[in-house]
Motif scaffolding. Sequence first.
Motif: not given
Length: 284
Positions: A1-29
């Motif tokens: 479990m991450s400590s409270t300090n590590d939790i990002i709660t502002t959308y402006a700071q949310a990291p950009a991530k990707t995951i692939t499903a069915g041949g499509t790579t989806y961008a998400y935050r």
Amino acid sequence: MSSTNDIITTYAQAPAKTITAGGTTYAYRELGPKEGIPVIFFVHLAATLDNWDPRIVDPIAKTRHVIAFDNKGVGGSSGKVPDSVEAMADDAYAFIKALGFEQVDIFSFSLGGMVAQDLVVKHPELVRRLVLTGTGPRGGKDMDKVAGVTYWDILRATLTHSDPKEFLFFNRNSTGKPAAKAFIKRLEERTESRDAKIKTQAFQTQLKAIKKYGRGTPSDLSKVTQPTLIANGDNDRMVPSVLSEDLHRRIAGSELVIYADSGHGGIFQYHEQFAPLAVEFLNR
């Protein structure tokens, strides 16, 4: 479990991530505490990850694991935009399953609400709670006129060097105009790793899908047994406000909130009232 300090709660700071499903790579935050049932955000027509109002996302992310994603063929997600809302719902399902979730809550706006309805009807077991804002049912009255209104407002915005959303989402009066400017400004709070804008062809394909949905056979919304919160402004020119009332009638036990003197972006104009309401509803 991450400590409270590590939790990002502002959308402006949310990291950009990707995951692939069915041949499509989806961008998400993602942001908020990574536990419990996540809240997946389904975005509007022509929108990318940069189009969510942080004043709606951040309050929800204080207590909930929030995930926003780009639809296939939009922003940072690969592939081609599907020409039907049903196919968009299949993509959303593939994305959610790729992340490994058995159950989610959904927060949706506009086109996102159409996609969410199709997803819930097809995969009722996946969704626990549903928020439908600025949206309407398949085959709803005048739903197929969205394209005409959209093109007209884009033209008006171009002529006045404004963002089309100022015309599409807000009333052009003394309340709506400042609310529109404030909303556009909030969308610029994120300065790093911003998303790619939607391409014209992708946008046109989305409009075609909405038109098809507007002319389609109504879905059986009596199948939607999930607790549902429906919200809109009282003067929505894009997806007429009466369609929110139509949804409310057809989804048993749903709650309806209509904000006075506001348009399609009523929930953004009245974020101070709406965000706490959405938080309370999603945390029940």
